[in-house]
Design a protein around this motif. Structure first.
Motif, PDB file in Angstrom:
ATOM      1  N   ALA A   1       0.828  -1.209   0.000  1.00  0.00           N
ATOM      2  CA  ALA A   1       0.000   0.000   0.000  1.00  0.00           C
ATOM      3  C   ALA A   1       0.860   1.256   0.000  1.00  0.00           C
ATOM      4  CB  ALA A   1      -0.924  -0.015   1.217  1.00  0.00           C
ATOM      5  N   ARG A   2       1.969   1.219   0.734  1.00  0.00           N
ATOM      6  CA  ARG A   2       2.858   2.390   0.780  1.00  0.00           C
ATOM      7  C   ARG A   2       3.471   2.651  -0.592  1.00  0.00           C
ATOM      8  NH1 ARG A   2       8.077   2.595   0.879  1.00  0.00           N
ATOM      9  NH2 ARG A   2       8.399   0.429   1.572  1.00  0.00           N
ATOM     10  N   GLU A   3       3.981   1.607  -1.225  1.00  0.00           N
ATOM     11  CA  GLU A   3       4.598   1.769  -2.541  1.00  0.00           C
ATOM     12  C   GLU A   3       3.571   2.194  -3.580  1.00  0.00           C
ATOM     13  OE1 GLU A   3       6.454  -2.004  -3.107  1.00  0.00           O
ATOM     14  OE2 GLU A   3       8.269  -1.456  -1.966  1.00  0.00           O
ATOM     15  N   LYS A   4       2.364   1.667  -3.473  1.00  0.00           N
ATOM     16  CA  LYS A   4       1.291   2.058  -4.398  1.00  0.00           C
ATOM     17  C   LYS A   4       0.965   3.541  -4.249  1.00  0.00           C
ATOM     18  CE  LYS A   4      -3.409   0.758  -5.775  1.00  0.00           C
ATOM     19  NZ  LYS A   4      -4.556  -0.142  -5.480  1.00  0.00           N
ATOM     20  N   ALA A   5       1.096   4.055  -3.003  1.00  0.00           N
ATOM     21  CA  ALA A   5       0.840   5.476  -2.753  1.00  0.00           C
ATOM     22  C   ALA A   5       2.028   6.347  -3.121  1.00  0.00           C
ATOM     23  CB  ALA A   5       0.479   5.686  -1.283  1.00  0.00           C
ATOM     24  N   GLY A   6       3.152   5.723  -3.526  1.00  0.00           N
ATOM     25  CA  GLY A   6       4.328   6.476  -3.934  1.00  0.00           C
ATOM     26  C   GLY A   6       5.059   7.126  -2.782  1.00  0.00           C
ATOM     27  N   LEU A   7       5.014   6.515  -1.603  1.00  0.00           N
ATOM     28  CA  LEU A   7       5.647   7.091  -0.421  1.00  0.00           C
ATOM     29  C   LEU A   7       6.835   6.243   0.004  1.00  0.00           C
ATOM     30  CD1 LEU A   7       2.447   7.855   1.710  1.00  0.00           C
ATOM     31  CD2 LEU A   7       3.829   9.518   0.458  1.00  0.00           C
ATOM     32  N   SER A   8       7.889   6.910   0.468  1.00  0.00           N
ATOM     33  CA  SER A   8       9.005   6.198   1.082  1.00  0.00           C
ATOM     34  C   SER A   8       8.635   5.897   2.532  1.00  0.00           C
ATOM     35  CB  SER A   8      10.274   7.041   1.030  1.00  0.00           C
ATOM     36  OG  SER A   8      10.139   8.179   1.871  1.00  0.00           O
ATOM     37  N   GLN A   9       9.439   5.073   3.191  1.00  0.00           N
ATOM     38  CA  GLN A   9       9.196   4.793   4.604  1.00  0.00           C
ATOM     39  C   GLN A   9       9.303   6.066   5.430  1.00  0.00           C
ATOM     40  OE1 GLN A   9      11.976   1.691   5.606  1.00  0.00           O
ATOM     41  NE2 GLN A   9      10.699   0.053   4.738  1.00  0.00           N
ATOM     42  N   ASP A  10      10.277   6.900   5.118  1.00  0.00           N
ATOM     43  CA  ASP A  10      10.442   8.152   5.862  1.00  0.00           C
ATOM     44  C   ASP A  10       9.245   9.074   5.651  1.00  0.00           C
ATOM     45  OD1 ASP A  10      12.869   7.498   7.010  1.00  0.00           O
ATOM     46  OD2 ASP A  10      14.052   8.344   5.374  1.00  0.00           O
ATOM     47  N   GLU A  11       8.769   9.161   4.423  1.00  0.00           N
ATOM     48  CA  GLU A  11       7.626  10.048   4.141  1.00  0.00           C
ATOM     49  C   GLU A  11       6.373   9.586   4.864  1.00  0.00           C
ATOM     50  OE1 GLU A  11       8.911  11.570  -0.355  1.00  0.00           O
ATOM     51  OE2 GLU A  11       7.769   9.705  -0.090  1.00  0.00           O
ATOM     52  N   LEU A  12       6.121   8.282   4.861  1.00  0.00           N
ATOM     53  CA  LEU A  12       4.954   7.773   5.572  1.00  0.00           C
ATOM     54  C   LEU A  12       5.135   7.955   7.077  1.00  0.00           C
ATOM     55  CD1 LEU A  12       2.228   6.388   5.593  1.00  0.00           C
ATOM     56  CD2 LEU A  12       3.396   4.174   5.486  1.00  0.00           C
TER      57      LEU A  12
ATOM     58  N   LEU B   1      -2.851   4.710   9.298  1.00  0.00           N
ATOM     59  CA  LEU B   1      -2.405   4.141   8.024  1.00  0.00           C
ATOM     60  C   LEU B   1      -3.559   4.028   7.042  1.00  0.00           C
ATOM     61  CD1 LEU B   1       0.000   1.380   9.365  1.00  0.00           C
ATOM     62  CD2 LEU B   1       0.658   3.354   7.966  1.00  0.00           C
ATOM     63  N   ASP B   2      -4.718   3.610   7.526  1.00  0.00           N
ATOM     64  CA  ASP B   2      -5.874   3.509   6.642  1.00  0.00           C
ATOM     65  C   ASP B   2      -6.215   4.872   6.032  1.00  0.00           C
ATOM     66  OD1 ASP B   2      -6.526   0.767   6.707  1.00  0.00           O
ATOM     67  OD2 ASP B   2      -7.534   0.972   8.635  1.00  0.00           O
ATOM     68  N   VAL B   3      -6.107   5.924   6.843  1.00  0.00           N
ATOM     69  CA  VAL B   3      -6.407   7.270   6.339  1.00  0.00           C
ATOM     70  C   VAL B   3      -5.352   7.718   5.333  1.00  0.00           C
ATOM     71  CG1 VAL B   3      -6.590   9.709   6.981  1.00  0.00           C
ATOM     72  CG2 VAL B   3      -7.685   7.957   8.399  1.00  0.00           C
TER      73      VAL B   3
END
Length: 279
Positions: free
Chosen positions: A24-35, A64-66
Motif C-alpha cells: 500500500a505504501r509503494e502504491k501510494a508512492g511514499l518512502s518509509q520516511d515520508e509515511l 495508516l488507513d487514512v
C-alpha cells in the motif's frame, strides 16, 4: 473493485500485514520516511512494521488507513496480528527477540529468560503473581520456555548475556532449582551456544545499575533496545538511544568477569547449591 480481504490469523498475520503495508505504501508512492512523517514516527519504525519486527497497534492502523486510502483494512486486521501469549508490556519485545540475529542482555536481578529452566521460571512467575491460579502460572511458564527454543539452532541468534552476581545469589525457588538453572547455563556455555559474563559485586558502581538492558539486531530491520520495569516495558528504535545503550553494554562487558572466570564462578555456585540439597 473489492477491497482487501481480512488476513488469515493462522498464517503469520503480522508478516502478512507487513507485506500489505509495504504494498500500500509503494502504491501510494511514499518512502518509509515520508509515511513515517505523516504518522509522527521514524521511517525505521515503518520498516519494522513492514518486516513484522514491530506489532501494529490500533492507533497506527487507523492512521495508516487514512494516509494510504485502505478503508478500514489495517484497523480491521491489526487485532489478529497483535494476539500474543506474552504479557502486554513484553509481547512486542518477545516477538522481536524471536527474529533477532544478535541479542545482548544485561540482567541485574534474574537469570535471563532465554537461559531459564521451567522450575526457575515457575518460581519467578509465582513470585510475580502470588494469588494467580496454577493454570495461569503454567501458561506463563510455557510461554517463557517456548522462547528458549530459539537457542535450539546451533548458531543463531548470538546471545551474549551479562548477569549480575545478585541474580546468581538470590535463591529463587530454592537451592535445587538454583543448582539446576546454573547447571543449565553452564551446559549452554560449554556447548559454545551462548556467551555469559558475570558482573561481580566487587566491580562496584556501573552505568546500568538502574535496570536491565536488551539490545537486538536484525538482518532486515534497524536495531532495537528494550527497557523493562515492574509490569512495564518499552521498545525503542531511536538510533541515538540504541547507540548510547550499546556503549553502556560495551562498558559493562569490560567491567564484568571474563567468560572463562564467569564460567568457573557459575560452576562453583551450581555445585554449592547442589551440596545444600544433600542431607
Amino acid at each position: 473493485m473489492a477491497g482487501p480481504k481480512d488476513l488469515d490469523p493462522s498464517s503469520s498475520p503480522r508478516a502478512l500485514l507487513g507485506a500489505e503495508l509495504r504494498h500500500a505504501r509503494e502504491k501510494a508512492g511514499l518512502s518509509q520516511d515520508e509515511l513515517g512523517q505523516r504518522l509522527f514516527v521514524s521511517g525505521s519504525f515503518i520498516g519494522q512494521l513492514e518486516t513484522g519486527t514491530r506489532r501494529m497497534v490500533p492507533e497506527y492502523a487507523r492512521m495508516l488507513d487514512v494516509e494510504l486510502g485502505t478503508g478500514d483494512f489495517f484497523e480491521r486486521n491489526c487485532g489478529a496480528a497483535a494476539k500474543s501469549q506474552y504479557p502486554e508490556h513484553f509481547a512486542e519485545a518477545a516477538e522481536a527477540e524471536a527474529t533477532a540475529t544478535e541479542i545482548r542482555e544485561y540482567a541485574p536481578l534474574l537469570i535471563p529468560g532465554l537461559l531459564q529452566t521451567a522450575a526457575y521460571a515457575r518460581a519467578v512467575c509465582r513470585a510475580y503473581q502470588p494469588t494467580a491460579p496454577d493454570e495461569a502460572i503454567e501458561e506463563l511458564v510455557t510461554a517463557r520456555i517456548e522462547r528458549t527454543h530459539i537457542l535450539d539452532d546451533p548458531t543463531q541468534p548470538l546471545l551474549w548475556a551479562i548477569v549480575d552476581e545478585a541474580a546468581l545469589r538470590r535463591v529463587t525457588g530454592g537451592p535445587e532449582v538454583m543448582a539446576a538453572v546454573l547447571s543449565h547455563v553452564v551446559g549452554l556455555i560449554r556447548r559454545s551456544r551462548v556467551i555469559v559474563q558475570v558482573m561481580p559485586f566487587r566491580a562496584g558502581a556501573h552505568p546500568a545499575m538502574e535496570g536491565s538492558i536488551k539490545l537486538m539486531d536484525f538482518d532486515d530491520a534497524p536495531p532495537l533496545v528494550y527497557f523493562e520495569g515492574v509490569g512495564t516495558g518499552r521498545l525503542e528504535d531511536d538510533p541515538t538511544t540504541v547507540r548510547q545503550h550499546r556503549r553502556t553494554y560495551e562498558f559493562l562487558a569490560a567491567c564484568a568477569l571474563s567468560p572463562e572466570n564467569s564460567l568457573a564462578l557459575i560452576e562453583a555456585m551450581a555445585q554449592d547449591y547442589a551440596h545444600e540439597e544433600q542431607p
